[in-house]
Design an enzyme around this catalytic site. Structure first.
Site, PDB file in Angstrom:
ATOM      1  N   LEU A 140      -2.550  11.027   7.183  1.00  0.00           N
ATOM      2  CA  LEU A 140      -2.713  11.072   8.646  1.00  0.00           C
ATOM      3  C   LEU A 140      -1.469  11.628   9.324  1.00  0.00           C
ATOM      4  CD1 LEU A 140      -4.666  10.348  10.925  1.00  0.00           C
ATOM      5  CD2 LEU A 140      -3.499   8.152  11.143  1.00  0.00           C
ATOM      6  N   GLU A 141      -0.298  11.207   8.795  1.00  0.00           N
ATOM      7  CA  GLU A 141       0.963  11.696   9.372  1.00  0.00           C
ATOM      8  C   GLU A 141       1.906  12.032   8.224  1.00  0.00           C
ATOM      9  OE1 GLU A 141       1.469   8.213  11.655  1.00  0.00           O
ATOM     10  OE2 GLU A 141       1.841   6.954   9.917  1.00  0.00           O
ATOM     11  N   HIS A 167      -2.420  -1.239  -9.042  1.00  0.00           N
ATOM     12  CA  HIS A 167      -1.941  -2.482  -8.405  1.00  0.00           C
ATOM     13  C   HIS A 167      -2.942  -3.615  -8.555  1.00  0.00           C
ATOM     14  CE1 HIS A 167       1.055  -0.220  -5.574  1.00  0.00           C
ATOM     15  NE2 HIS A 167       1.472  -0.270  -6.834  1.00  0.00           N
ATOM     16  N   CYS A 214      -6.570 -15.059 -15.714  1.00  0.00           N
ATOM     17  CA  CYS A 214      -6.263 -16.403 -16.206  1.00  0.00           C
ATOM     18  C   CYS A 214      -4.876 -16.404 -16.846  1.00  0.00           C
ATOM     19  CB  CYS A 214      -7.301 -16.834 -17.238  1.00  0.00           C
ATOM     20  SG  CYS A 214      -6.927 -18.453 -17.933  1.00  0.00           S
ATOM     21  N   SER A 221       2.051   6.053   2.157  1.00  0.00           N
ATOM     22  CA  SER A 221       3.288   6.283   2.931  1.00  0.00           C
ATOM     23  C   SER A 221       4.440   6.701   2.031  1.00  0.00           C
ATOM     24  CB  SER A 221       3.672   4.991   3.662  1.00  0.00           C
ATOM     25  OG  SER A 221       3.944   3.973   2.693  1.00  0.00           O
ATOM     26  N   GLY A 255      -3.337   9.452   1.604  1.00  0.00           N
ATOM     27  CA  GLY A 255      -3.301   8.197   2.354  1.00  0.00           C
ATOM     28  C   GLY A 255      -2.277   7.199   1.879  1.00  0.00           C
ATOM     29  N   TYR A 270      -5.728 -14.471  -0.368  1.00  0.00           N
ATOM     30  CA  TYR A 270      -6.486 -13.501  -1.179  1.00  0.00           C
ATOM     31  C   TYR A 270      -7.991 -13.788  -1.145  1.00  0.00           C
ATOM     32  CZ  TYR A 270      -2.371 -11.030  -2.608  1.00  0.00           C
ATOM     33  OH  TYR A 270      -1.248 -10.250  -2.581  1.00  0.00           O
ATOM     34  N   ALA A 310      -8.305  11.118   6.468  1.00  0.00           N
ATOM     35  CA  ALA A 310      -8.839  11.371   5.117  1.00  0.00           C
ATOM     36  C   ALA A 310     -10.322  11.754   5.169  1.00  0.00           C
ATOM     37  CB  ALA A 310      -8.643  10.135   4.251  1.00  0.00           C
TER      38      ALA A 310
END
Ligand code: APR
Length: 233
Positions: A202-203, A109, A117, A177, A175, A56, A219
């Protein structure tokens, strides 16, 4: 589409792809050669905290070199000009929506640029590394972790998201899935509420069949075009 007053937008990694931030599944579920299960779970953090913190730290540093793209700026323009309700719910943990100027953003998210903390539960803005286990700015305990929702953890502020959806006339997904719940289920909640639904991706995604309208393309082209349409109504 009837009169639109309140809009809920869901964005995923695809909106940041043209800013140079890899999406999750197009890379075959790998994050810089790490399998998602090896880094984005509480078990992984308990098993090998250094591996997870290093991963991260790398992602937190990487996003600070990226820039918003026309899709982020178009949503920021919508946010500034839209007189009705608007909530941009993002699954992304980058800060590109905010850096583009959007204000009504909800990170379901979590965020790379925050540290949580686990002693005092306070979340602090954080730009540097966590690998050296620095002290929490509030309680000084050396128990900071990335403020990112890991697999198996509960996404943030779902109550606010469902409340905004109940007031919405339009749900737009950009954008993503449609692979990860509860985000992927929002289009079905929208349909159950009788809300107009639009996908910009995109798809075709796993959820495309649930949308009244689904447009395929990058996008950076589709989002500015849609924002122009909705502001002209
Ligand atoms: N423009 C629009 N869409 C794009 C673009 C682009 N330039 N590039 C890729 N996409 C689309 C892909 O077609 C795909 O459908 O973006 C989507 C990205 O899907 P994922 O990689 O699965 O990302 P996302 O849907 O955000 O993942 C959801 O899963 O890994 C977890 O917590 C993580 O928030 C993430 C969640």
């Amino acid at each position: 589409m009837g009169t639109v007053r309140n809009i809920v937008i869901l964005t995923g990694a695809g909106i940041s792809a043209e800013s140079g931030i890899d999406t999750f599944r197009s890379a075959g579920g790998l994050w810089e050669q790490h399998r998602v299960e090896d880094v984005a779970t509480p078990e992984a953090f308990a098993r090998d905290p250094e591996l997870v913190l290093r991963f991260y730290d790398m992602r937190r540093a990487a996003i600070q070199e990226k820039l918003p793209n026309p899709a982020h700026f178009a949503l920021a323009e919508l946010d500034a000009k839209w007189k009705g309700g608007l909530l941009i719910v993002t699954q992304n943990v980058d800060d590109l929506h905010t850096r583009a100027g959007a204000r009504r953003v909800l990170h379901m998210h979590g965020e790379h640029l925050k540290a949580w903390c686990t002693s005092c539960d306070v979340r602090s803005h954080w730009r540097g590394p966590l690998i050296e286990r620095p002290p929490c700015p509030v309680c000084q305990a050396r128990t900071l972790r990335p403020d990112v929702v890991w697999f198996g953890e509960i996404p943030y502020r779902m109550g606010e998201i469902y409340a905004a959806l109940r007031e919405a006339d339009l749900f737009v997904s950009i954008g993503t899935s449609g692979a990860v719940y509860p985000a992927a289920g929002l289009v079905r909640n929208a349909r159950d509420l009788g809300i107009a639904t639009l996908e910009l991706n995109l798809e075709r995604s796993q959820g495309s069949d649930w949308f009244h309208e689904s447009r395929q393309g990058p996008a950076s082209a589709l989002v500015p075009q849609w924002v122009e349409e909705i502001l002209a109504k």
